[in-house]
Design an enzyme around this catalytic site. Sequence first.
Site, PDB file in Angstrom:
ATOM      1  N   GLY A 309       0.617  -0.756  -0.053  1.00  0.00           N
ATOM      2  CA  GLY A 309       0.162  -0.065  -0.164  1.00  0.00           C
ATOM      3  C   GLY A 309       1.003   1.229  -0.023  1.00  0.00           C
ATOM      4  O   GLY A 309       0.331   2.955   0.448  1.00  0.00           O
ATOM      5  N   HIS A 310       2.003   0.589  -0.520  1.00  0.00           N
ATOM      6  CA  HIS A 310       2.934   2.487  -0.798  1.00  0.00           C
ATOM      7  C   HIS A 310       2.995   2.578  -1.647  1.00  0.00           C
ATOM      8  O   HIS A 310       4.069   2.303  -2.554  1.00  0.00           O
ATOM      9  CB  HIS A 310       4.421   2.299   0.014  1.00  0.00           C
ATOM     10  CG  HIS A 310       4.458   1.763   1.458  1.00  0.00           C
ATOM     11  ND1 HIS A 310       5.601   1.235   2.227  1.00  0.00           N
ATOM     12  CD2 HIS A 310       3.400   1.127   3.035  1.00  0.00           C
ATOM     13  CE1 HIS A 310       5.905   0.453   3.255  1.00  0.00           C
ATOM     14  NE2 HIS A 310       3.970   0.795   3.420  1.00  0.00           N
ATOM     15  N   ILE A 311       1.943   3.375  -2.598  1.00  0.00           N
ATOM     16  CA  ILE A 311       2.283   3.420  -3.501  1.00  0.00           C
ATOM     17  C   ILE A 311       3.434   5.059  -3.479  1.00  0.00           C
ATOM     18  O   ILE A 311       2.995   5.588  -3.348  1.00  0.00           O
ATOM     19  CB  ILE A 311       0.537   3.947  -3.694  1.00  0.00           C
ATOM     20  CG1 ILE A 311      -0.550   2.930  -3.490  1.00  0.00           C
ATOM     21  CG2 ILE A 311       0.239   4.759  -5.619  1.00  0.00           C
ATOM     22  CD1 ILE A 311      -2.067   3.700  -3.643  1.00  0.00           C
TER      23      ILE A 311
END
Length: 377
Positions: A309-311
Amino acid sequence: MPPIPPTWLDKVVTRALEGSRFEVRSTPQARNSVFHDQRPACCGSASCIPICPVGAKYDANVHLNRAVTAGATVLPRATAVKLELSPDGKIAAVHFRRWDLTEGIVKAKVFVVACNAIETPRLLLASRSAALPQGVANRSDQVGRNLMDHPVQLSWALTNEPVYPYRGPLSTSGIENLRDGEFRKERSALRIEIGNDGWSWPVGAPVSTAADFAAQGLRGKAMASALAENTSRHIRLASLTEQEPDPENRVSLDADEHDMYGVPLPRIQYRLSDYVTDAMAWARELHTAIFTRLQVTQIQHAPEFFGAGHILGTTRMGASAESSVVDPQLRSHDHPNLFLVGGGVFPTVGTANPTLTIAALSLRAAAEVQRQLRDEA
Ligand code: SF4
């Protein structure tokens, strides 16, 4: 602030790994370890996702509230749909739509787009015009490209002694000495997160554990004691790997699908290279070595990667207007009054969670916005 105190699980893992190649360290966090800045210390309630009930964990409300106190106007339930260009190459206005489909325009001297690494390129690309057929800030053709995350290898097991997960922040310690080395010629770096959240991430425990016991016929006190005995021994490791930039991993505009405001939906292309998948295989070996030291049972490795979820990526920072989207102050190379703030500006991603770096870069951009406004006053 001092580090968040290690959990009992952290201490058990640290003790088991003494004298090994693995070095356990406290993880820097955007969460208060002591009363600070009018917000309390973390009390370990373990609900950081979706929200910290006491405000110990930082979120954007902290600065949003300060901005409102300082005189900012917030337009709730409004969505930016287009950036308008003026003839001098600056951004002239942002067009937005309200939830009831009415329209509005904001004109300003400086514009800051901070919609994260999917919605920011989407807005820039959707703002294409006759003057800018490739979209806003996209002379380099880099807007939307080099989308990155920290692809995760999850592994979990059952310890012999209780380690008491499901309390405290999701993670308080990790193994950080595998983030660089000669091996990076062949496979990507990684950091190993020690999870305080038991088997929640890989299998949805403890709810799934209760469901399993219920399916086995356990009820009442028998269920309660089996749950306590089992879930207190859940351990989870996650290797977050470094993903290198790949121009074909990208956000573009969907040719057919639009949202309710008529803006094209983002289309996402994403793949892992051998460089990353080789690191995931290495992660499984490392996790097994750690679990062996802990003398656990029931070792399992997730067969597929998980997203962190580290875009990141998609509006990369660089010195050259030909090969990057923003300069080191996060200002668009193409439009001097447009700043792009957030994880999109990362040219590469390392292995660590990006929040603290995003915050540091945002402070740098804020100082530049302030300077630019003063100079133009
Ligand atoms: S554990 Fe998470 S949710 Fe609970 S107080 Fe600490 S930061 Fe907030």
